[in-house]
Scaffold this active site. Structure first.
Site, short mmCIF file in Angstrom:
data_model
loop_
_atom_site.label_atom_id
_atom_site.label_comp_id
_atom_site.label_asym_id
_atom_site.label_seq_id
_atom_site.Cartn_x
_atom_site.Cartn_y
_atom_site.Cartn_z
N HIS A 15 1.00 -1.12 -0.14
CA HIS A 15 -0.06 -0.05 0.02
C HIS A 15 0.90 1.13 0.07
O HIS A 15 1.94 1.18 0.55
CB HIS A 15 -0.89 -0.09 1.21
CG HIS A 15 -1.90 1.04 1.23
ND1 HIS A 15 -2.69 1.35 0.43
CD2 HIS A 15 -1.94 2.21 2.04
CE1 HIS A 15 -3.55 2.37 0.73
NE2 HIS A 15 -3.03 3.07 1.75
N ALA A 16 0.49 2.25 -0.66
CA ALA A 16 1.23 3.57 -0.65
C ALA A 16 2.43 3.65 -1.08
O ALA A 16 2.64 3.25 -2.28
CB ALA A 16 1.05 4.34 0.81
#
Length: 90
Positions: A15-16
């Protein structure tokens, strides 16, 4: 086709920042690269939306696949991102 099973070690999963670094690394490869949750449908590893859509979290196992010259090198780099315990740039 070269495949590799990798367990995600990043505390935030894929994620991210880790996802962005993962996609950037895959995008540099002149070959097709896919990623899938274990047992799931493979998606284009060069697409940030596809990678984030996997919802791959800490401890999940993913399958990396690449076909063509340099496949092992690309998979080595992607595996290193996924097995890093902390998000890239943290």
């Amino acid at each position: 086709m070269t495949e590799r099973n990798v367990k995600i070690q990043s505390t935030v999963g894929l994620h991210a920042r880790p996802a962005a670094l993962f996609v950037q690394t895959a995008a540099k490869a002149p070959i097709e690269v896919t990623v899938a949750k274990s047992g799931g449908r493979p998606v284009n590893a060069k697409s940030i939306l596809a990678v984030l859509g996997l919802d791959a979290r800490h401890g999940d196992e993913v399958v990396l696949s690449a076909e063509g010259e340099g496949a092992d090198t690309v998979l080595d780099e992607l595996e290193a991102i996924l097995t890093a315990p902390e998000p890239a740039g943290a």
